[in-house]
Design a protein around this motif. Structure first.
Motif, short mmCIF file in Angstrom:
data_model
loop_
_atom_site.label_atom_id
_atom_site.label_comp_id
_atom_site.label_asym_id
_atom_site.label_seq_id
_atom_site.Cartn_x
_atom_site.Cartn_y
_atom_site.Cartn_z
N TYR A 87 30.03 27.52 -3.83
CA TYR A 87 31.28 27.69 -3.85
C TYR A 87 31.88 28.59 -2.91
CZ TYR A 87 30.57 31.58 -7.24
OH TYR A 87 30.01 32.71 -7.67
N ALA A 88 31.14 29.58 -2.48
CA ALA A 88 31.69 30.80 -1.79
C ALA A 88 31.92 30.45 -0.32
CB ALA A 88 30.62 32.07 -1.83
N GLY A 89 31.34 29.28 -0.03
CA GLY A 89 31.38 28.74 1.45
C GLY A 89 30.38 28.15 1.86
N ALA A 90 30.44 27.56 3.05
CA ALA A 90 29.34 26.89 3.97
C ALA A 90 29.52 27.07 5.39
CB ALA A 90 29.25 25.46 3.41
N PRO A 91 28.54 26.75 6.11
CA PRO A 91 28.61 27.05 7.57
C PRO A 91 29.31 25.81 7.97
CG PRO A 91 26.45 26.51 6.92
CD PRO A 91 27.13 26.99 5.45
N ALA A 92 30.14 25.83 9.12
CA ALA A 92 30.83 24.78 9.73
C ALA A 92 29.95 23.74 10.06
CB ALA A 92 31.50 25.33 11.17
N ARG A 93 28.63 24.03 10.20
CA ARG A 93 27.57 22.98 10.61
C ARG A 93 26.24 23.13 9.84
NH1 ARG A 93 28.11 19.40 14.51
NH2 ARG A 93 25.80 19.09 14.58
N VAL A 94 25.65 22.30 9.34
CA VAL A 94 24.25 22.78 8.78
C VAL A 94 23.07 21.63 9.53
CG1 VAL A 94 25.16 22.87 6.30
CG2 VAL A 94 24.45 20.57 7.10
N GLY A 95 21.85 22.47 9.43
CA GLY A 95 20.78 21.74 10.19
C GLY A 95 20.32 22.20 11.40
N ASP A 96 20.80 23.32 11.80
CA ASP A 96 20.72 24.00 12.84
C ASP A 96 19.40 24.80 12.77
OD1 ASP A 96 20.79 24.73 15.75
OD2 ASP A 96 21.59 26.88 15.14
N ILE A 97 19.34 25.71 12.02
CA ILE A 97 18.03 26.23 11.31
C ILE A 97 17.81 26.01 9.99
CG2 ILE A 97 16.93 28.54 11.17
CD1 ILE A 97 18.70 29.68 13.33
N VAL A 98 16.60 25.29 9.61
CA VAL A 98 16.39 25.01 8.46
C VAL A 98 15.13 25.44 7.87
CG1 VAL A 98 15.78 22.72 6.96
CG2 VAL A 98 17.19 22.70 9.05
N ALA A 99 15.21 26.04 6.44
CA ALA A 99 14.11 26.38 6.03
C ALA A 99 13.60 25.84 4.82
CB ALA A 99 14.38 27.93 5.31
N ILE A 100 12.34 25.72 4.64
CA ILE A 100 11.66 24.64 3.63
C ILE A 100 10.90 25.58 2.83
CG2 ILE A 100 9.89 22.89 3.20
CD1 ILE A 100 10.36 21.73 6.29
N ALA A 101 11.22 25.48 1.44
CA ALA A 101 10.42 26.16 0.35
C ALA A 101 9.36 25.30 -0.19
CB ALA A 101 11.40 26.53 -0.81
N TRP A 102 8.27 25.55 0.46
CA TRP A 102 7.22 24.53 0.22
C TRP A 102 6.04 24.98 -1.01
CZ3 TRP A 102 6.11 19.62 0.48
CH2 TRP A 102 4.83 19.04 0.30
N LYS A 103 5.96 23.88 -1.72
CA LYS A 103 4.69 24.05 -2.62
C LYS A 103 4.22 22.81 -2.89
CE LYS A 103 5.42 25.51 -6.81
NZ LYS A 103 5.98 26.28 -7.93
N PRO A 104 2.93 22.35 -3.14
CA PRO A 104 2.53 21.10 -3.29
C PRO A 104 2.78 20.45 -4.39
CG PRO A 104 0.60 22.58 -3.47
CD PRO A 104 2.05 23.38 -3.18
N THR A 105 3.95 19.91 -4.46
CA THR A 105 4.55 19.31 -5.77
C THR A 105 5.36 17.79 -5.38
OG1 THR A 105 6.41 20.54 -5.81
CG2 THR A 105 4.81 21.40 -6.92
N ARG A 106 5.50 17.01 -6.31
CA ARG A 106 6.23 15.94 -6.13
C ARG A 106 7.65 16.17 -5.84
NH1 ARG A 106 7.07 12.08 -11.02
NH2 ARG A 106 8.22 14.12 -11.70
N GLU A 107 8.28 17.39 -6.24
CA GLU A 107 9.66 17.34 -6.20
C GLU A 107 9.80 17.84 -4.76
OE1 GLU A 107 9.08 17.81 -10.59
OE2 GLU A 107 7.81 18.49 -8.67
N ALA A 108 9.01 18.77 -4.14
CA ALA A 108 9.03 19.27 -2.98
C ALA A 108 8.79 18.24 -1.90
CB ALA A 108 8.08 20.63 -2.49
N ALA A 109 7.63 17.31 -2.17
CA ALA A 109 7.40 16.29 -1.25
C ALA A 109 8.70 15.76 -0.97
CB ALA A 109 6.22 15.70 -1.71
N ARG A 110 9.15 15.07 -2.01
CA ARG A 110 10.41 14.34 -1.98
C ARG A 110 11.61 15.01 -1.24
NH1 ARG A 110 13.09 11.60 -6.64
NH2 ARG A 110 13.86 10.11 -5.06
N ALA A 111 11.87 16.09 -1.46
CA ALA A 111 12.84 16.92 -0.64
C ALA A 111 12.70 16.79 0.76
CB ALA A 111 12.97 18.36 -1.18
N VAL A 112 11.38 17.12 1.06
CA VAL A 112 11.14 17.13 2.61
C VAL A 112 11.33 15.94 3.24
CG1 VAL A 112 9.11 17.60 4.27
CG2 VAL A 112 9.61 19.29 2.54
N ALA A 113 10.80 14.82 2.44
CA ALA A 113 11.08 13.59 2.86
C ALA A 113 12.33 13.28 3.02
CB ALA A 113 10.37 12.51 1.99
N ALA A 114 13.28 13.41 2.31
CA ALA A 114 14.71 13.30 2.30
C ALA A 114 15.25 14.06 3.41
CB ALA A 114 15.39 13.57 1.04
#
Length: 280
Positions: free
Chosen positions: A149-176
């Motif tokens: 709610y505090a704001g967002a960059p004009a664009r997203v997806g230039d520099i992306v960080a993945i918080a990874w752990k070997p779980t179903r939830e993280a794998a689905r987020a990466v696939a998406a």
């Protein structure tokens, strides 16, 4: 979802942050040549009253006028946004009081959702439950970009960080996130030791090889044992990296039929400073 999203659904309400969500959703629609739909969904004002069934006709009429004015102001914002250069979008609204159910049903027909973190200081944001983003993700099974709610960059997806752990939830987020990761200038993977046993011999599959098969080169940052305050550490690390998008799983469990967030997810959704692509 490894192909580019073809249908994006953005949730709108009367809050000040709704315009930023719509702008970001249009940017994503442009980037991926996707159809964009906006759904206005809020809980009527009278529902928040202590004894709303006993509201008199005069007060009821006033409350209906308030709801109509808020919807009209949001529609005006939507129309003004659509008048500017960029992709068009369809408008829809729901009379349903159960906004999580209404948005979740529409989400079934979208590839990607754009939802908002609730601003506790904005009275107009009270039209959705505090746990709205995670509830919609759980109910629909669809990935969502949650916008702070505090704001967002004009664009997203230039520099992306993945918080990874070997779980179903993280794998689905990466696939998406694959379509976004493929267009990113930098991709960083943040992980901590999981104390896993070696489950296979030979050449095992891992995240690095998975990303490379999708033409994504990532810089991996490995830490020691997973800290208790992982959520705050993640936000600090992505800030240091200059990331404009964090990809992670949405973790939680059901307790007595009530959705309960895990500590990291709760910390991120409560203190997020950048958009977060999540999946459950």
């Amino acid at each position: 979802m490894t192909a580019s999203p073809k249908q994006i659904l953005v949730h709108l309400d009367a809050s000040a942050a709704a315009a930023r969500r719509l702008a970001l959703a249009r940017q994503l629609a442009t980037q991926h040549e996707a159809a964009l739909s906006a759904l206005y969904a809020t809980v009527p004002v009278f529902v928040g009253l202590p004894s709303w069934p006993d509201v008199g006709s005069s007060l009821a009429s006033t409350l209906i006028d308030i709801d109509n004015e808020r919807r009209n102001q949001t529609r005006k914002m939507f129309d003004e946004c659509m008048a500017s250069a960029g992709p068009g979008a369809t408008w829809s609204e729901t009379p349903e009081i159960a906004v999580v159910g209404a948005v979740s049903r529409q989400a079934l027909y979208a590839d990607l959702l754009v939802l908002g973190q609730r601003d506790p200081g904005d009275a107009l944001a009270a039209g959705v439950p505090a746990d709205f983003p995670e509830s919609v993700m759980v109910a629909s099974g669809k990935p969502a970009i949650v916008v702070p709610y505090a704001g967002a960059p004009a664009r997203v997806g230039d520099i992306v960080a993945i918080a990874w752990k070997p779980t179903r939830e993280a794998a689905r987020a990466v696939a998406a996130a694959i379509p976004l990761l493929q267009k990113a200038r930098q991709v960083h993977v943040l992980s901590w030791d999981q104390d896993e046993e070696d489950l296979v011999e030979g050449v095992p599959l891992d995240l690095d090889s998975y990303l490379r098969l999708h033409r994504i080169t990532a810089t991996v940052h490995r830490g020691g044992p997973e800290p208790e305050d992982l959520g705050q550490i993640l936000l600090s690390r992505v800030f240091d990296l200059g990331a404009d998008l964090l990809v992670m799983g949405c973790y939680g469990h059901s307790r007595a039929r009530e959705w309960m967030l895990g500590g990291t997810s709760r910390s991120i959704l409560g203190s997020m400073t950048l958009p977060v692509l999540m999946a459950h």
